[in-house]
Design a protein around this motif. Structure first.
Motif, short mmCIF file in Angstrom:
data_model
loop_
_atom_site.label_atom_id
_atom_site.label_comp_id
_atom_site.label_asym_id
_atom_site.label_seq_id
_atom_site.Cartn_x
_atom_site.Cartn_y
_atom_site.Cartn_z
N ASP A 84 47.50 38.59 40.77
CA ASP A 84 47.01 39.79 41.45
C ASP A 84 46.03 40.55 40.55
O ASP A 84 46.43 41.11 39.52
CB ASP A 84 48.20 40.68 41.83
N ASP A 85 44.78 40.59 40.94
CA ASP A 85 43.75 41.25 40.14
C ASP A 85 43.71 42.76 40.36
O ASP A 85 42.97 43.47 39.66
CB ASP A 85 42.37 40.68 40.47
N SER A 96 53.36 39.93 30.76
CA SER A 96 53.99 39.12 31.81
C SER A 96 54.41 39.96 33.00
O SER A 96 54.30 39.52 34.16
CB SER A 96 55.19 38.37 31.24
N ALA A 97 54.87 41.19 32.76
CA ALA A 97 55.32 42.05 33.85
C ALA A 97 54.19 42.40 34.80
O ALA A 97 54.41 42.66 36.00
CB ALA A 97 55.94 43.33 33.30
N ASN A 98 52.95 42.38 34.29
CA ASN A 98 51.81 42.78 35.11
C ASN A 98 51.07 41.58 35.72
O ASN A 98 50.10 41.77 36.45
CB ASN A 98 50.83 43.61 34.27
N LEU A 99 51.52 40.40 35.43
CA LEU A 99 50.90 39.20 35.99
C LEU A 99 51.75 38.74 37.16
O LEU A 99 52.72 38.00 37.00
CB LEU A 99 50.78 38.11 34.92
N SER A 143 55.11 36.96 35.87
CA SER A 143 56.29 37.39 36.62
C SER A 143 56.50 36.55 37.87
O SER A 143 57.33 36.89 38.71
CB SER A 143 56.13 38.87 37.02
N GLU A 144 55.77 35.47 37.99
CA GLU A 144 55.94 34.59 39.14
C GLU A 144 57.21 33.76 39.00
O GLU A 144 57.81 33.68 37.92
CB GLU A 144 54.72 33.66 39.25
N THR A 145 57.59 33.14 40.08
CA THR A 145 58.69 32.19 40.00
C THR A 145 58.24 31.01 39.14
O THR A 145 57.04 30.71 39.06
CB THR A 145 59.09 31.69 41.38
N PRO A 146 59.16 30.32 38.49
CA PRO A 146 58.76 29.15 37.69
C PRO A 146 57.95 28.13 38.49
O PRO A 146 57.02 27.52 37.96
CB PRO A 146 60.11 28.58 37.23
N ALA A 147 58.28 27.97 39.76
CA ALA A 147 57.56 26.99 40.58
C ALA A 147 56.10 27.39 40.78
O ALA A 147 55.19 26.55 40.69
CB ALA A 147 58.26 26.83 41.93
#
Length: 355
Positions: free
Chosen positions: A154-155, A163-166, A132-136
């Motif tokens: 985020d652990d 993906s939603a949880n990463l 779920s991070e920005t592409p950069a």
């Protein structure tokens, strides 16, 4: 002059005698059990000059601590093999996070076969949007970051690796945190090779060293390896011999060396999904604290380890040509990443071996 020569000979004699006395095991060839056979060479306690009176205290401790199986290999040969609480040599059990080292090994095999590089971006294989991070920010994460637990994800959000949880916590490489996102390497390997994870694993590792077992889903996109105890011991033996099974180099030695030495400058006791003993400091899962000293002070300093939930263990000690396997339920009611179980266990192993 004669006196000087006599002194020199005496020094050399003492040095050779001292070196001989500090040998941990007899000089002999590494033994590998045959593929597809249950036969396995053994060593006796007496032939190793171990302390027989320390065997029962070790077994009693293992039994008290909810152990199901325990094996010690010396130079590939079985020195101890014990089963407890209804478990047997044929009973499968889960590796839990000790199986992370299987994922590390398969990543190395895929790299040496030219399918990928540990320095490649994960998104090259999984596509943009696997987090779920920005592409950069996502593009900063490489396979090496997953191998070294430095993805920056985020652990604190649990084991779910959808993906939603990463989610972003720090730039890749800037923070060490124990995280199940490593499992995405299995998807990377599958994408890179064009094969399913289990098919590639079976063909390139399991079947080549005579392991049995299978990957079973544990939910949340995670899979856990299940096998009998001797299969875990076969893998430990492969790693004791630097990735080589008899005359076949399953995993190249350069990758083996990188995997079993400090991989980043945050957690000195972590390689490529392997834990490392004998370092100046270490981190534990779910903690950002730095602890000084060795993870298991009573154990050899050159030991590297596969450590899994509920005390699934592979300990490998190259200086002693030793592999130790422990499978079972949690040794203690509250299972933190490491408890005094490891420390006491190695005190009792040392009492047995005499060093």
């Amino acid at each position: 002059m004669k006196k000087s020569i006599i002194i020199l000979i005496s020094i050399l004699s003492f040095s050779c005698s001292d070196e001989k006395n500090t040998q941990d095991v007899p000089v002999e060839n590494m033994y590998f059990p045959a593929i597809g056979s249950d036969a396995w060479d053994t060593k006796t306690i007496s032939s190793l000059n171990w302390h027989a009176d320390a065997v029962q205290p070790l077994l009693d401790y293992l039994d008290t601590k909810h152990t199901k199986s325990f094996i010690i290999l010396i130079n590939g040969r079985i020195a101890m093999e014990n089963y407890f609480n209804g478990h047997s040599a044929s009973t499968p059990w889960y590796w839990a996070s000790a199986g992370k080292t299987l994922t590390s090994t398969m990543t190395g095999i895929a790299e040496q076969q030219g399918f990928l590089s540990v320095n490649d971006k994960v998104s090259e294989y999984l596509g943009v949007g696997w987090t779920s991070e920005t592409p950069a920010k996502e593009s900063l994460i490489t396979n090496r970051h997953l191998l070294t637990m430095t993805s920056g994800l985020d652990d604190a959000l649990g084991d779910d690796v959808s993906s939603a949880n990463l989610q972003y916590k720090a730039d890749a490489g800037m923070r060490w945190a124990y995280h199940n996102v490593y499992v995405k390497l299995q998807d990377v390997v599958a994408s890179a090779t064009g094969q399913s994870w289990s098919a590639y694993f079976n063909a390139q590792l399991r079947d080549k060293i005579g392991m049995t077992g299978t990957w079973l889903s544990s939910g949340e996109d995670l899979s856990v390896y299940w096998s009998n105890t001797r299969s875990m011991a076969r893998f430990g033996l492969l790693m004791l011999n630097h990735g080589k099974w008899e005359q076949i180099q399953i995993l190249n030695e350069n990758y083996f060396n990188a995997a079993t030495t400090t991989s980043q400058d945050i957690n000195m006791a972590y390689g490529y999904l392997w834990w490392l003993n004998g370092k100046t400091s270490y981190h534990l899962p779910q903690s950002q604290l730095t602890f000084q000293g060795s993870i298991i002070p009573s154990a050899p300093g050159d030991m590297f380890m596969a450590l899994g939930k509920n005390d699934q263990k592979i300990y490998i000690v190259q200086s002693k040509k030793m592999v130790v396997i422990r499978m079972g339920d949690a040794a203690d009611n509250v299972n933190l990443a490491l408890s005094d179980f490891d420390e006491v266990l190695w005190e009792k192993i040392s009492a047995l071996t005499g060093n």
